[in-house]
Scaffold this motif. Structure first.
Motif, PDB file in Angstrom:
ATOM      1  N   LEU A 233      57.331  -4.815 -36.532  1.00  0.00           N
ATOM      2  CA  LEU A 233      56.588  -4.321 -37.853  1.00  0.00           C
ATOM      3  C   LEU A 233      57.568  -3.984 -39.231  1.00  0.00           C
ATOM      4  O   LEU A 233      57.391  -4.187 -40.280  1.00  0.00           O
ATOM      5  CB  LEU A 233      56.014  -2.826 -37.474  1.00  0.00           C
ATOM      6  N   ARG A 234      58.850  -3.378 -38.733  1.00  0.00           N
ATOM      7  CA  ARG A 234      59.811  -2.865 -39.895  1.00  0.00           C
ATOM      8  C   ARG A 234      60.142  -4.443 -40.821  1.00  0.00           C
ATOM      9  O   ARG A 234      60.257  -4.214 -41.808  1.00  0.00           O
ATOM     10  CB  ARG A 234      61.120  -2.487 -39.326  1.00  0.00           C
ATOM     11  N   LYS A 235      60.301  -5.580 -40.096  1.00  0.00           N
ATOM     12  CA  LYS A 235      60.689  -6.772 -40.597  1.00  0.00           C
ATOM     13  C   LYS A 235      59.755  -7.176 -41.734  1.00  0.00           C
ATOM     14  O   LYS A 235      60.033  -7.828 -42.673  1.00  0.00           O
ATOM     15  CB  LYS A 235      61.031  -7.686 -39.639  1.00  0.00           C
ATOM     16  N   HIS A 236      58.321  -6.717 -41.595  1.00  0.00           N
ATOM     17  CA  HIS A 236      57.343  -7.094 -42.686  1.00  0.00           C
ATOM     18  C   HIS A 236      56.916  -6.240 -43.552  1.00  0.00           C
ATOM     19  O   HIS A 236      55.901  -6.124 -44.203  1.00  0.00           O
ATOM     20  CB  HIS A 236      56.110  -7.583 -41.689  1.00  0.00           C
ATOM     21  N   VAL A 237      57.709  -5.067 -43.649  1.00  0.00           N
ATOM     22  CA  VAL A 237      57.521  -4.002 -44.560  1.00  0.00           C
ATOM     23  C   VAL A 237      58.658  -3.812 -45.671  1.00  0.00           C
ATOM     24  O   VAL A 237      59.826  -3.717 -45.218  1.00  0.00           O
ATOM     25  CB  VAL A 237      57.280  -2.563 -43.729  1.00  0.00           C
ATOM     26  N   LYS A 238      58.360  -3.990 -46.852  1.00  0.00           N
ATOM     27  CA  LYS A 238      59.246  -3.970 -48.039  1.00  0.00           C
ATOM     28  C   LYS A 238      59.718  -2.795 -48.196  1.00  0.00           C
ATOM     29  O   LYS A 238      60.852  -2.014 -48.648  1.00  0.00           O
ATOM     30  CB  LYS A 238      58.723  -4.727 -49.015  1.00  0.00           C
ATOM     31  N   GLY A 239      58.656  -1.685 -48.218  1.00  0.00           N
ATOM     32  CA  GLY A 239      58.753  -0.323 -48.570  1.00  0.00           C
ATOM     33  C   GLY A 239      59.485   0.492 -47.284  1.00  0.00           C
ATOM     34  O   GLY A 239      59.747  -0.104 -46.120  1.00  0.00           O
ATOM     35  N   GLU A 258      49.141  -0.612 -49.212  1.00  0.00           N
ATOM     36  CA  GLU A 258      48.752  -1.853 -48.873  1.00  0.00           C
ATOM     37  C   GLU A 258      49.482  -2.002 -47.232  1.00  0.00           C
ATOM     38  O   GLU A 258      49.009  -2.723 -46.631  1.00  0.00           O
ATOM     39  CB  GLU A 258      49.191  -2.766 -49.655  1.00  0.00           C
ATOM     40  N   GLU A 259      50.599  -1.870 -47.304  1.00  0.00           N
ATOM     41  CA  GLU A 259      51.353  -2.004 -46.074  1.00  0.00           C
ATOM     42  C   GLU A 259      50.989  -1.166 -44.974  1.00  0.00           C
ATOM     43  O   GLU A 259      50.889  -1.558 -43.937  1.00  0.00           O
ATOM     44  CB  GLU A 259      52.960  -1.619 -46.325  1.00  0.00           C
ATOM     45  N   ALA A 260      50.555   0.002 -45.228  1.00  0.00           N
ATOM     46  CA  ALA A 260      49.747   0.883 -44.200  1.00  0.00           C
ATOM     47  C   ALA A 260      48.495   0.083 -43.701  1.00  0.00           C
ATOM     48  O   ALA A 260      48.468   0.180 -42.314  1.00  0.00           O
ATOM     49  CB  ALA A 260      49.495   2.297 -44.687  1.00  0.00           C
TER      50      ALA A 260
END
Length: 439
Positions: A233-239, A258-260
């Protein structure tokens, strides 16, 4: 930690898999497990308690060890009972037979020694040296010092009843090379559940109440959830994203909405893969944090988290006792007091004093002084009213009661410091042997 468990931990820290752990279930470790057992525990289907076992403990332990070495030991079904839960519901509890309890206790110690070097810091439940207050401290520090704008609170529906045995055994085999040990784990999982006189199969789940269940639950969620958050999951989150879990309750904190939302969709699919399901009524995304000046709040581990301000106007994360938890505890106290209406007042006050200390040990965190005082005051009102029903004529004035109450009941006290300036660790800090078992 005993020397045996230290050896296992040493091996787990340095090698991909741990081997030859079953021989640690021996006369010495089983005897120590027997000595540590509480004499107040309910009995399993065998009807044996600690006092019964004590009559011939040495011979019983020797026989138990020989049976395990010859693979002749048979696990007995777990006796199921129900205990009250918040909201009027009942929680199923599994009570193992006494000999099973001893074996489970040693095996749980072995599993803890294997997995403590491997579990991530984001996991706070049922682990030595950590607990509820570590989770609360982490949330406080994260919201106060990081870019948190949205909180995803989630709960896994009936987690302990839906653990998939095949997946669990696959996770264990990824880290432990000992066929005998794994065979006994599966036997405990498949032992069955005795409810009244009916024997039901246990083809899934791990009964709450068994010594081995908490660590097995952590192993399951370590692979099904913790590592997925950290490695995928961390790899797909920019924030920014932060995560903490206590047993099957967990929080994800995000910088961007949006990421949530995308994470929640992915989380549902992840849970489905491992035969789990989110409790939708307890799962939501809310705007929350320093830069979200809103009135949203959420409950986690018996506390309510909310946005507030200091007297000087600076932002502060407020944490107080959950209203629901307080009401349930007061309701239980009222029923308890009714049963002690005619008991000696001195003895009742002594027990209530211990209860207040226990309450403050859990809820007595920085910023919750009002919550502690409120609980103490409302409990006092309950006790005053019940004591005055001991006779038809009012026998106790409130002033007189206050003198008795204050002389016997300790003042509300903050007992846990969650504002200490500890080093802020990322969840996987100091974990050199974190490995991912995707299956």
């Amino acid at each position: 930690m005993s020397n045996e468990m230290q050896k296992i931990g040493f091996q787990s820290t340095r090698f991909r898999t741990v081997q030859g752990v079953m021989h640690y279930v021996n006369e010495q470790t089983l005897t120590r497990a027997h000595q540590k057992q509480s004499s107040k525990k309910a009995v399993g289907v065998d009807g044996i308690n600690k006092a019964d076992f004590d009559k011939d403990a040495a011979q019983q332990v020797k026989l138990l060890t020989e049976q395990m070495l010859r693979h002749q030991y048979r696990v007995q079904p777990v006796r199921r009972v129900y205990i009250p839960k918040t909201g009027g519901k009942l929680r199923p509890l599994g009570i193992p037979a006494y000999r099973d309890r001893l074996v489970q206790s040693v095996m749980a110690d072995i599993l803890t020694a294997v997995y403590e070097p491997r579990f991530l810091n984001c996991s706070c439940g049922f682990r030595p040296g950590t607990g509820v207050h570590e989770a609360v401290r982490y949330i406080n520090r994260t919201v106060m010092t990081r870019r948190v704008n949205y909180v995803l609170e989630a709960d896994i529906k009936g987690f302990f009843d839906n653990v998939n045995h095949d997946w669990l055994m696959k996770f264990l085999a990824h880290d432990i090379e000992d066929a005998n040990f794994l065979r006994y784990v599966r036997r405990f999982l498949k032992a069955g559940i005795m409810e009244e006189t009916e024997l039901a199969p246990s083809d899934k789940g791990t009964p709450q109440g068994g010594q081995i269940s908490p660590v097995l639950a952590n192993v399951y969620l370590h692979y099904a959830l913790d590592l997925w958050v950290e490695k995928v999951l961390r790899k797909h989150v920019k924030g920014e994203i932060y995560y903490v879990r206590y047993a099957d309750d967990f929080l994800l904190m995000f910088q961007y909405k949006e990421e949530a939302e995308k994470a929640l969709q992915a989380l549902r699919l992840r849970m489905e893969k491992f035969n789990l399901e989110l409790a939708e009524e307890k799962t939501r995304i809310i705007p929350f944090g320093r830069w979200k000046g809103n009135k949203e709040k959420f409950d986690f581990l018996g506390f309510t988290f909310y946005n507030t301000r200091t007297r000087k106007g600076s932002y502060r994360l407020g944490i107080r006792t959950s209203t629901k938890k307080m009401q349930n505890k007061l309701k239980a106290a009222k029923e308890w007091m009714k049963g002690r209406m005619h008991a000696p007042v001195r003895e009742t006050m002594k027990l209530l004093g211990k209860s207040i200390i226990g309450h403050d040990s859990y809820y007595g965190i920085n910023g919750n002084a009002d919550g502690l005082a409120k609980f103490r005051w409302r409990l006092g009102l309950i006790v005053f009213r019940v004591l005055n029903r001991r006779s038809q004529r009012k026998s106790l004035t409130y002033d007189k009661f206050n003198q008795i109450w204050n002389a016997n009941i300790p003042k509300a006290k903050i007992r846990v410091d969650i504002w200490s300036q500890r080093l802020f660790e990322e969840p996987n800090a100091g974990k050199p042997h974190v490995r991912f078992c995707e299956g």
